[in-house]
Design a protein around this motif. Structure first.
Motif, PDB file in Angstrom:
ATOM      1  N   GLY A 254     -19.823   9.509  78.240  1.00 46.11           N
ATOM      2  CA  GLY A 254     -19.813   9.167  79.521  1.00 46.11           C
ATOM      3  C   GLY A 254     -21.032   9.521  80.526  1.00 46.11           C
ATOM      4  N   SER A 255     -22.261   9.508  80.038  1.00 43.96           N
ATOM      5  CA  SER A 255     -23.292   9.910  80.633  1.00 43.96           C
ATOM      6  C   SER A 255     -23.144  11.070  81.668  1.00 43.96           C
ATOM      7  CB  SER A 255     -23.891   8.579  81.556  1.00 43.96           C
ATOM      8  OG  SER A 255     -24.009   7.350  80.495  1.00 43.96           O
ATOM      9  N   HIS A 256     -22.572  12.250  81.437  1.00 45.74           N
ATOM     10  CA  HIS A 256     -22.581  13.347  82.140  1.00 45.74           C
ATOM     11  C   HIS A 256     -23.871  14.154  82.529  1.00 45.74           C
ATOM     12  CE1 HIS A 256     -18.036  13.620  81.377  1.00 45.74           C
ATOM     13  NE2 HIS A 256     -18.445  13.234  80.316  1.00 45.74           N
ATOM     14  N   ALA A 257     -24.036  14.456  83.851  1.00 45.15           N
ATOM     15  CA  ALA A 257     -25.249  15.152  84.141  1.00 45.15           C
ATOM     16  C   ALA A 257     -25.566  16.285  83.544  1.00 45.15           C
ATOM     17  CB  ALA A 257     -25.140  15.048  85.826  1.00 45.15           C
ATOM     18  N   ASP A 258     -24.440  16.954  83.193  1.00 47.42           N
ATOM     19  CA  ASP A 258     -24.808  18.278  82.637  1.00 47.42           C
ATOM     20  C   ASP A 258     -25.292  18.078  81.218  1.00 47.42           C
ATOM     21  OD1 ASP A 258     -23.342  19.401  84.590  1.00 47.42           O
ATOM     22  OD2 ASP A 258     -21.338  19.438  83.366  1.00 47.42           O
ATOM     23  N   ASP A 259     -25.201  17.034  80.474  1.00 44.51           N
ATOM     24  CA  ASP A 259     -25.774  16.687  79.279  1.00 44.51           C
ATOM     25  C   ASP A 259     -27.207  16.186  79.522  1.00 44.51           C
ATOM     26  OD1 ASP A 259     -23.529  17.383  78.116  1.00 44.51           O
ATOM     27  OD2 ASP A 259     -22.738  15.330  77.736  1.00 44.51           O
ATOM     28  N   LEU A 260     -27.894  15.979  80.686  1.00 41.78           N
ATOM     29  CA  LEU A 260     -29.031  15.421  80.904  1.00 41.78           C
ATOM     30  C   LEU A 260     -30.274  16.496  80.036  1.00 41.78           C
ATOM     31  CD1 LEU A 260     -29.384  13.932  84.207  1.00 41.78           C
ATOM     32  CD2 LEU A 260     -29.841  12.607  82.140  1.00 41.78           C
ATOM     33  N   PRO A 261     -30.164  17.702  80.137  1.00 40.57           N
ATOM     34  CA  PRO A 261     -31.106  18.496  79.365  1.00 40.57           C
ATOM     35  C   PRO A 261     -31.293  18.185  77.968  1.00 40.57           C
ATOM     36  CG  PRO A 261     -30.124  19.783  81.079  1.00 40.57           C
ATOM     37  CD  PRO A 261     -29.411  18.510  80.734  1.00 40.57           C
ATOM     38  N   LEU A 262     -30.041  18.012  77.539  1.00 39.38           N
ATOM     39  CA  LEU A 262     -29.923  17.784  75.728  1.00 39.38           C
ATOM     40  C   LEU A 262     -30.556  16.376  75.568  1.00 39.38           C
ATOM     41  CD1 LEU A 262     -26.171  18.665  75.494  1.00 39.38           C
ATOM     42  CD2 LEU A 262     -28.022  19.763  74.452  1.00 39.38           C
ATOM     43  N   LEU A 263     -30.375  15.419  76.456  1.00 36.45           N
ATOM     44  CA  LEU A 263     -30.941  13.797  76.362  1.00 36.45           C
ATOM     45  C   LEU A 263     -32.494  14.160  76.172  1.00 36.45           C
ATOM     46  CD1 LEU A 263     -30.371  10.904  75.947  1.00 36.45           C
ATOM     47  CD2 LEU A 263     -30.349  10.811  78.503  1.00 36.45           C
ATOM     48  N   ASP A 264     -32.772  14.847  77.414  1.00 37.30           N
ATOM     49  CA  ASP A 264     -34.187  14.634  77.899  1.00 37.30           C
ATOM     50  C   ASP A 264     -34.994  15.127  76.659  1.00 37.30           C
ATOM     51  OD1 ASP A 264     -34.109  13.459  80.185  1.00 37.30           O
ATOM     52  OD2 ASP A 264     -34.129  15.461  81.368  1.00 37.30           O
ATOM     53  N   TRP A 265     -34.559  16.479  76.039  1.00 39.17           N
ATOM     54  CA  TRP A 265     -35.227  17.176  75.124  1.00 39.17           C
ATOM     55  C   TRP A 265     -35.300  16.375  73.815  1.00 39.17           C
ATOM     56  CZ3 TRP A 265     -34.804  18.741  70.176  1.00 39.17           C
ATOM     57  CH2 TRP A 265     -35.981  19.978  69.717  1.00 39.17           C
ATOM     58  N   ALA A 266     -34.156  15.708  73.560  1.00 35.69           N
ATOM     59  CA  ALA A 266     -33.966  14.921  72.267  1.00 35.69           C
ATOM     60  C   ALA A 266     -34.880  13.807  72.263  1.00 35.69           C
ATOM     61  CB  ALA A 266     -32.443  14.654  72.024  1.00 35.69           C
ATOM     62  N   CYS A 267     -35.018  13.100  73.389  1.00 39.36           N
ATOM     63  CA  CYS A 267     -35.792  12.046  73.427  1.00 39.36           C
ATOM     64  C   CYS A 267     -37.155  12.348  73.597  1.00 39.36           C
ATOM     65  CB  CYS A 267     -35.392  10.995  74.751  1.00 39.36           C
ATOM     66  SG  CYS A 267     -33.953  10.096  74.489  1.00 39.36           S
ATOM     67  N   GLN A 268     -37.467  13.191  74.438  1.00 42.11           N
ATOM     68  CA  GLN A 268     -38.863  13.791  74.543  1.00 42.11           C
ATOM     69  C   GLN A 268     -39.408  14.203  73.187  1.00 42.11           C
ATOM     70  OE1 GLN A 268     -39.849  16.522  77.627  1.00 42.11           O
ATOM     71  NE2 GLN A 268     -38.496  15.216  79.107  1.00 42.11           N
ATOM     72  N   TYR A 269     -38.645  14.769  72.445  1.00 40.96           N
ATOM     73  CA  TYR A 269     -39.040  15.510  71.046  1.00 40.96           C
ATOM     74  C   TYR A 269     -39.278  14.170  69.970  1.00 40.96           C
ATOM     75  CZ  TYR A 269     -39.186  17.935  66.648  1.00 40.96           C
ATOM     76  OH  TYR A 269     -39.642  18.398  65.736  1.00 40.96           O
ATOM     77  N   SER A 270     -38.452  13.218  70.054  1.00 43.14           N
ATOM     78  CA  SER A 270     -38.257  12.076  69.126  1.00 43.14           C
ATOM     79  C   SER A 270     -39.336  11.124  69.437  1.00 43.14           C
ATOM     80  CB  SER A 270     -37.092  11.412  69.092  1.00 43.14           C
ATOM     81  OG  SER A 270     -35.874  12.299  68.588  1.00 43.14           O
ATOM     82  N   LEU A 271     -39.572  10.773  70.912  1.00 48.77           N
ATOM     83  CA  LEU A 271     -40.592   9.920  71.126  1.00 48.77           C
ATOM     84  C   LEU A 271     -41.998  10.458  70.652  1.00 48.77           C
ATOM     85  CD1 LEU A 271     -39.137   8.448  74.391  1.00 48.77           C
ATOM     86  CD2 LEU A 271     -39.512   7.219  72.154  1.00 48.77           C
ATOM     87  N   HIS A 272     -42.308  11.965  70.996  1.00 49.40           N
ATOM     88  CA  HIS A 272     -43.469  12.457  70.617  1.00 49.40           C
ATOM     89  C   HIS A 272     -43.803  12.411  69.159  1.00 49.40           C
ATOM     90  CE1 HIS A 272     -46.879  15.374  70.855  1.00 49.40           C
ATOM     91  NE2 HIS A 272     -46.245  16.087  69.922  1.00 49.40           N
TER      92      HIS A 272
ATOM     93  N   GLN B 120     -34.053  25.507  79.932  1.00 47.62           N
ATOM     94  CA  GLN B 120     -32.747  25.122  80.374  1.00 47.62           C
ATOM     95  C   GLN B 120     -31.768  24.598  79.339  1.00 47.62           C
ATOM     96  OE1 GLN B 120     -33.842  21.603  82.550  1.00 47.62           O
ATOM     97  NE2 GLN B 120     -31.891  21.669  83.637  1.00 47.62           N
ATOM     98  N   LEU B 121     -32.333  24.275  78.190  1.00 49.31           N
ATOM     99  CA  LEU B 121     -31.487  23.865  76.980  1.00 49.31           C
ATOM    100  C   LEU B 121     -30.856  24.995  76.441  1.00 49.31           C
ATOM    101  CD1 LEU B 121     -30.730  21.187  75.413  1.00 49.31           C
ATOM    102  CD2 LEU B 121     -32.730  21.724  74.090  1.00 49.31           C
ATOM    103  N   ALA B 122     -31.562  26.234  76.251  1.00 47.05           N
ATOM    104  CA  ALA B 122     -31.169  27.279  75.746  1.00 47.05           C
ATOM    105  C   ALA B 122     -29.931  27.879  76.556  1.00 47.05           C
ATOM    106  CB  ALA B 122     -32.168  28.360  75.819  1.00 47.05           C
ATOM    107  N   ARG B 123     -30.381  27.839  77.970  1.00 44.82           N
ATOM    108  CA  ARG B 123     -29.094  28.409  78.935  1.00 44.82           C
ATOM    109  C   ARG B 123     -27.767  27.405  78.638  1.00 44.82           C
ATOM    110  NH1 ARG B 123     -33.366  28.972  82.176  1.00 44.82           N
ATOM    111  NH2 ARG B 123     -33.099  27.085  83.118  1.00 44.82           N
ATOM    112  N   LEU B 124     -28.023  26.360  78.677  1.00 48.02           N
ATOM    113  CA  LEU B 124     -26.692  25.248  78.469  1.00 48.02           C
ATOM    114  C   LEU B 124     -26.201  25.893  77.207  1.00 48.02           C
ATOM    115  CD1 LEU B 124     -25.567  22.788  79.731  1.00 48.02           C
ATOM    116  CD2 LEU B 124     -26.915  21.374  78.127  1.00 48.02           C
TER     117      LEU B 124
END
Length: 169
Positions: free
Chosen positions: A59-77, A120-124
């Protein structure tokens, strides 16, 4: 943004794989380090696409954005770093350098996740919230103290309950 980045890196992967196959043919099988780096690139591209699909499916929840950002940034790098390693392992140096210049004209565009994002991810993840519930849905959990997973869940709940007392200390 991540879809565009994933598409760009996937295209670079495909072009590099085609170049390696044209240059090496069947000998690519015997170049195990090279084929291993190709496998690494493909794996990280797949993980990034899985993260994007999971985010969309939930459902593309805004609360999940840090999870998505970290996963995508890590994977793309990591995919980028593995693709750069491929260029160093290709036997024809000049064509490999030209291909690298074509795919990465301005250097390395994908950076690893920043420390503030990890915090931010750890706090979440260390709080009881809907994002944590969505992330762990479908995972076996129970509250039985005799079960190892139950002990972990009970310890998590105890730490959350003790947080106000710890803050006073």
């Amino acid at each position: 943004r991540y879809y565009r980045q994933l598409t760009r890196l996937s295209t670079g992967f495909a072009l590099t794989a085609d170049f390696a196959l044209l240059m090496l043919g069947g000998r690519l099988k015997r170049k195990e380090r090279l084929s291993g780096r190709f496998a690494d690139v493909l794996s990280f591209l797949y993980l990034c696409s899985c993260a994007l699909k999971q985010f969309e499916n939930q459902g593309s929840h805004a609360d999940d954005l840090p999870l998505l950002d970290w996963a995508c940034q890590y994977s793309l790098h990591r995919a980028q770093q593995s693709l750069l390693a491929v260029f160093w392992l290709l036997p024809a140096r000049l064509p490999a350098l030209l291909l690298r210049a074509l795919l990465f004209p301005l250097g390395k565009p994908y950076a690893p996740p920043r420390d503030h994002l990890a915090a931010q991810l750890a706090r979440l993840l260390l709080s009881d919230n809907a994002a944590r519930e969505r992330l762990t849905s479908g995972i076996y959990r129970n509250d039985d103290p005799a079960d190892p997973t139950g002990r972990i869940e009970m310890a998590f709940r105890a730490v959350l309950a003790a947080a106000p007392a710890e803050a006073k200390l």
